[in-house]
Design an enzyme around this catalytic site. Structure first.
Site, PDB file in Angstrom:
ATOM      1  N   SER A 157      36.670  39.172  40.853  1.00 13.58           N
ATOM      2  CA  SER A 157      37.432  38.032  41.134  1.00 13.58           C
ATOM      3  C   SER A 157      37.737  37.335  39.994  1.00 13.58           C
ATOM      4  O   SER A 157      37.387  37.856  38.773  1.00 13.58           O
ATOM      5  CB  SER A 157      36.882  37.239  42.462  1.00 13.58           C
ATOM      6  OG  SER A 157      35.911  36.206  41.577  1.00 13.58           O
ATOM      7  N   SER A 158      38.878  36.357  40.159  1.00  9.18           N
ATOM      8  CA  SER A 158      38.993  35.668  38.933  1.00  9.18           C
ATOM      9  C   SER A 158      37.706  34.868  38.037  1.00  9.18           C
ATOM     10  O   SER A 158      37.913  34.615  37.112  1.00  9.18           O
ATOM     11  CB  SER A 158      40.106  34.502  39.022  1.00  9.18           C
ATOM     12  OG  SER A 158      39.644  33.808  40.092  1.00  9.18           O
ATOM     13  N   CYS A 159      36.703  34.810  38.857  1.00 12.41           N
ATOM     14  CA  CYS A 159      35.623  34.128  38.175  1.00 12.41           C
ATOM     15  C   CYS A 159      34.665  34.968  37.584  1.00 12.41           C
ATOM     16  O   CYS A 159      33.666  34.663  37.111  1.00 12.41           O
ATOM     17  CB  CYS A 159      34.949  33.315  39.278  1.00 12.41           C
ATOM     18  SG  CYS A 159      34.092  34.222  40.827  1.00 12.41           S
ATOM     19  N   GLY A 160      35.237  36.294  37.678  1.00  8.90           N
ATOM     20  CA  GLY A 160      34.070  37.505  37.012  1.00  8.90           C
ATOM     21  C   GLY A 160      33.519  38.197  38.167  1.00  8.90           C
ATOM     22  O   GLY A 160      33.992  38.405  39.269  1.00  8.90           O
ATOM     23  N   CYS A 179      30.841  39.065  40.739  1.00 10.12           N
ATOM     24  CA  CYS A 179      29.975  38.376  41.674  1.00 10.12           C
ATOM     25  C   CYS A 179      28.747  39.074  42.359  1.00 10.12           C
ATOM     26  O   CYS A 179      28.835  40.139  42.565  1.00 10.12           O
ATOM     27  CB  CYS A 179      30.838  37.676  42.793  1.00 10.12           C
ATOM     28  SG  CYS A 179      32.298  36.875  42.121  1.00 10.12           S
TER      29      CYS A 179
END
Length: 261
Positions: A109-112, A114
């Protein structure tokens, strides 16, 4: 924007002394390139729309979807309203890898990345480097001196990276260019695979920093040594050491730094 490697653009050139005037320059084209494997949408890369078949094949190797050119049945590119689509058909023997990799990529995801499983996927074990480097560092300096003449898009736009396959004595014999450093190296590796060419004791010279992804691409392609004009990251050094890949970094006309395997 034209679907070529470069396009003209009119800027306003402003002088330090004041005043300005229009000036036309070539700019590097960057657009979305969608890559499909066996009809499955796999990735969208922001890249220069040139040598896209090479890009897709090199990308497939880097993603470990294929082991070599024999695993590619067909590859073709098509224009689309928002960019380009490259469709790759893989051999039945490796087709199962697509679904397995997509399963891991979907949870990015956009947060990297997971989760523990994806951390392990991000740093999958590399095979040992398959070739030893027996060249001399003088060859790297010769390759650097010759690289500019082998980068027509770079000279025209001053906005792209180059990736060169160099002979053991420092002659760049195949070069690919792209706005992305990863893309340029994938294009180079893909071109070599599609032509049935190996490194033959030579090395890769890249106009970028030495990141861990580039180290992995070098190892997976059987490259004996990787040289870059900018500095390495800590993970790049660690991954290269684990695989036994020698590095030459911060390559300049008068000096370089050697990172032994």
């Amino acid at each position: 924007m034209a679907q070529g490697a470069s396009a003209p653009f009119v800027f306003l050139q402003v002088a330090a002394s004041g005043g300005g005037a229009p000036i036309e320059r070539a700019i590097a084209v960057e657009m979305p390139i969608a890559i499909e494997f066996n009809g499955i949408g796999y990735a969208v890369l922001m890249a220069t729309p040139a040598e896209l078949e090479d890009l897709a094949v090199g990308f497939a190797l880097a993603e470990r979807l294929i082991d070599g050119a024999a695993d590619i049945v067909d590859v073709e590119s098509h224009a689309a309203p928002a960019g380009m689509i490259v469709r790759v058909t893989l051999a039945p023997g490796v087709s199962g890898r697509i679904v397995e990799r997509v399963r891991h990529r979907v949870s990015e995801s956009s947060c990297g990345l997971c989760g523990i499983e994806n951390l392990e996927q991000a740093l999958r074990p590399l095979p040992a480097a398959s070739a030893d480097w027996h060249g001399e560092d003088a060859a790297v300096f010769r390759a650097l001196a010759a690289l500019g003449d082998a980068q027509p898009l770079g000279r025209e736009t001053r906005a792209v990276h180059g990736a060169a396959a160099c002979s053991i004595d420092g002659v760049p014999w195949l070069v690919r260019e792209d706005v992305g450093r990863h893309n340029a190296f994938d294009k180079l590796i893909g071109a070599m695979l599609r032509r049935g060419m190996g490194w033959d004791g030579g090395f890769a010279l890249l106009t970028s920093r030495c990141s861990y992804e580039l180290v992995e691409k070098a190892v997976l392609s059987g490259c004996p040594m990787l040289a870059t004009i900018s500095a390495p990251t800590s993970l790049a050094i660690d991954r290269a050491a684990a695989a036994g890949l020698p590095l030459r970094v911060l390559v300049r006309g008068d000096a370089l730094l050697a990172v032994p395997a």
